[in-house]
Design an enzyme around this catalytic site. Structure first.
Site, PDB file in Angstrom:
ATOM      1  N   GLY A   9      22.695 138.476   2.036  1.00  0.00           N
ATOM      2  CA  GLY A   9      22.013 137.790   2.623  1.00  0.00           C
ATOM      3  C   GLY A   9      20.515 138.457   2.790  1.00  0.00           C
ATOM      4  O   GLY A   9      19.630 137.517   4.138  1.00  0.00           O
ATOM      5  N   THR A  11      17.613 138.215   1.827  1.00  0.00           N
ATOM      6  CA  THR A  11      16.369 137.487   1.726  1.00  0.00           C
ATOM      7  C   THR A  11      15.948 136.378   2.567  1.00  0.00           C
ATOM      8  O   THR A  11      15.225 136.139   2.192  1.00  0.00           O
ATOM      9  CB  THR A  11      16.361 136.672   0.489  1.00  0.00           C
ATOM     10  OG1 THR A  11      17.290 136.405   0.081  1.00  0.00           O
ATOM     11  CG2 THR A  11      16.030 138.002  -1.566  1.00  0.00           C
ATOM     12  N   THR A 137      29.316 132.699  13.678  1.00  0.00           N
ATOM     13  CA  THR A 137      28.846 131.113  13.850  1.00  0.00           C
ATOM     14  C   THR A 137      28.997 129.970  15.896  1.00  0.00           C
ATOM     15  O   THR A 137      30.056 130.044  15.378  1.00  0.00           O
ATOM     16  CB  THR A 137      28.216 130.539  12.956  1.00  0.00           C
ATOM     17  OG1 THR A 137      27.988 128.842  13.748  1.00  0.00           O
ATOM     18  CG2 THR A 137      29.050 129.664  12.210  1.00  0.00           C
ATOM     19  N   GLU A 139      29.205 127.393  15.626  1.00  0.00           N
ATOM     20  CA  GLU A 139      29.430 126.280  14.806  1.00  0.00           C
ATOM     21  C   GLU A 139      30.888 126.241  14.576  1.00  0.00           C
ATOM     22  O   GLU A 139      31.260 124.977  14.986  1.00  0.00           O
ATOM     23  CB  GLU A 139      28.989 125.572  13.387  1.00  0.00           C
ATOM     24  CG  GLU A 139      27.310 125.304  13.514  1.00  0.00           C
ATOM     25  CD  GLU A 139      27.007 124.387  13.926  1.00  0.00           C
ATOM     26  OE1 GLU A 139      27.952 122.902  14.210  1.00  0.00           O
ATOM     27  OE2 GLU A 139      25.804 124.309  14.244  1.00  0.00           O
ATOM     28  N   TYR A 161      30.615 123.970   6.708  1.00  0.00           N
ATOM     29  CA  TYR A 161      30.183 124.826   7.475  1.00  0.00           C
ATOM     30  C   TYR A 161      31.030 125.205   8.470  1.00  0.00           C
ATOM     31  O   TYR A 161      31.317 126.947   8.374  1.00  0.00           O
ATOM     32  CB  TYR A 161      28.717 124.877   7.707  1.00  0.00           C
ATOM     33  CG  TYR A 161      28.276 125.936   7.681  1.00  0.00           C
ATOM     34  CD1 TYR A 161      27.401 127.461   7.826  1.00  0.00           C
ATOM     35  CD2 TYR A 161      27.862 125.915   9.733  1.00  0.00           C
ATOM     36  CE1 TYR A 161      27.156 127.970   7.750  1.00  0.00           C
ATOM     37  CE2 TYR A 161      27.754 127.243   9.844  1.00  0.00           C
ATOM     38  CZ  TYR A 161      26.929 128.171   9.365  1.00  0.00           C
ATOM     39  OH  TYR A 161      25.867 130.048   9.618  1.00  0.00           O
ATOM     40  N   LYS A 165      33.771 129.093   7.977  1.00  0.00           N
ATOM     41  CA  LYS A 165      33.016 130.323   8.604  1.00  0.00           C
ATOM     42  C   LYS A 165      33.717 130.271   9.772  1.00  0.00           C
ATOM     43  O   LYS A 165      34.340 131.844   9.873  1.00  0.00           O
ATOM     44  CB  LYS A 165      31.546 130.103   9.486  1.00  0.00           C
ATOM     45  CG  LYS A 165      30.449 130.066   8.491  1.00  0.00           C
ATOM     46  CD  LYS A 165      29.683 131.343   8.250  1.00  0.00           C
ATOM     47  CE  LYS A 165      28.438 131.915   8.629  1.00  0.00           C
ATOM     48  NZ  LYS A 165      28.470 133.420   7.604  1.00  0.00           N
TER      49      LYS A 165
END
Length: 360
Positions: A9, A11, A137, A139, A161, A165
């Site tokens: 990750g 980028t 996260t 979340e 998501y 995670k």
């Protein structure tokens, strides 16, 4: 000896800030790049200018390798080649709303992808050499069980998501305890910056404020204005990721500011930064953000931006990170954060307009 770091990750928003941070620390930095027919290296272009580097006979700051989180053979090959001291797993399908549209892909990358990294390190016999940071996260907390959320708060994810995670979080912990690996989770609360993707609500707001102020857009449509988030600056947060891997023992940390703001507050501040004072009228789907000076409606609510399962409030408790890592979560205040992004987007919008004029 230079330390070697490998970033998945690289980028993305966090990857680009972390790469810069590690280069400053004297690391040899490697990144995994997903093959695409168009360039997706915008955020790290300044670190990876291939032709320029070759002409100048300079050393490249970042070494990129083609690989994919859904392809374990590529991950094993890269880790074998690079022999990293530290791996930062930041790659993810990280858009919560999108995860409802592509739940299977989200699970492949965010859940099983994490397992592939851990298993690659184990297969290659690097358990004692390589430290692994897993980007977790807020979340995970979803339908929050206590406020604020800390390392011991039970998880209740409310999106594909968040669920993916959660697997990533537990498999990291499982490998740590099963194979005595240095693998740690950083549970990051919302962190924003001028490099945040344009589909995320913060960037959507700052770009709209800049466009409206410069006369290129009439109105902004948002979802739940009452959603409350703990927003920090991504550039400050990558330092904390690094600090987690500098310890002698792997532990999981909440990375947050300990402050909460609504989407409405973010919008009010962003528009204030471009010289527009908003007042809010109406309720729920009928609420509107009105320009105090002109009486024009600039912000409206569109229910298509509501999530099927809403997360109302996220507020992290950064006590552990402050105490054990000596990290300062409010180095950049909320209003400074909004200002940084708006200043960037005012220039960005202006530049785009000049470019389009030149094309004409």
């Amino acid at each position: 000896m230079k330390k070697i770091a490998l970033l998945t990750g690289i980028t993305g928003q966090d990857g680009s800030f972390l790469a810069e941070f590690l280069i400053e620390k004297g690391y040899e930095v490697h990144g995994i790049l997903r093959r695409s027919s168009s360039f997706n290296t915008g955020r790290i272009e300044h670190l990876y200018l291939d032709e320029w580097v070759r002409d100048m006979k300079q050393q490249r700051l970042v070494n990129l390798h083609y690989g994919d989180m859904t392809d374990s053979s590529s991950l094993i090959r890269i880790i074998q080649q690079v022999q990293p001291d530290e791996i930062y797993n930041l790659a993810a399908q990280s858009h919560v709303k999108v995860s409802f549209d592509v739940p299977e892909y989200t699970a492949e990358v965010d859940a099983v992808g994490t397992l592939r990294i851990l298993e690659a390190v184990r297969i290659l016999g690097l358990e004692k050499k390589t430290k692994i940071y897993q980007a977790s996260t807020s979340e995970l907390y979803g339908k929050v069980q206590e406020v604020p959320q800390k390392e011991t708060t039970p998880f209740y994810p409310r999106s594909p998501y968040g669920v993916a995670k959660q697997y990533g979080f537990w498999i990291t912990k499982n490998y740590r305890e099963s194979y005595d690996m240095f693998a740690a989770n950083g549970i990051l609360f919302n962190h924003e910056s001028e490099r945040r993707g344009e589909t995320f609500v913060t960037r959507k707001i700052t770009l709209a404020a800049a466009r409206i102020a410069q006369g290129f857009q009439d109105k902004l449509y948002l979802g739940n204005l009452d959603a409350r988030r703990d927003w920090g600056y991504a550039k400050d947060y990558v330092e904390c990721m690094w600090l987690i891997l500098q310890r002698d023992t792997p532990e999981d940390f909440v990375i947050a500011t300990g402050e909460m703001h609504t989407v409405r507050e973010f919008a009010t501040l962003a528009f204030h930064e471009v010289g527009i004072e908003l007042c809010w009228e109406g309720e729920g789907v009928n609420e509107k953000g009105i320009d105090l000076k002109t009486g024009k409606v600039l912000i409206e609510v569109d229910s298509k931006y509501f999530r099927p399962c809403e997360v109302e409030q996220l507020l992290g408790d950064p006590t552990k990170a402050k105490t054990l890592l000596g990290w300062n979560p409010t180095k950049t205040s909320f209003s400074e954060l909004v200002k940084i992004i708006v200043d960037h987007d005012m220039k960005f919008v202006k530049k785009l307009h000049i470019k389009s004029q030149l094309k004409e």
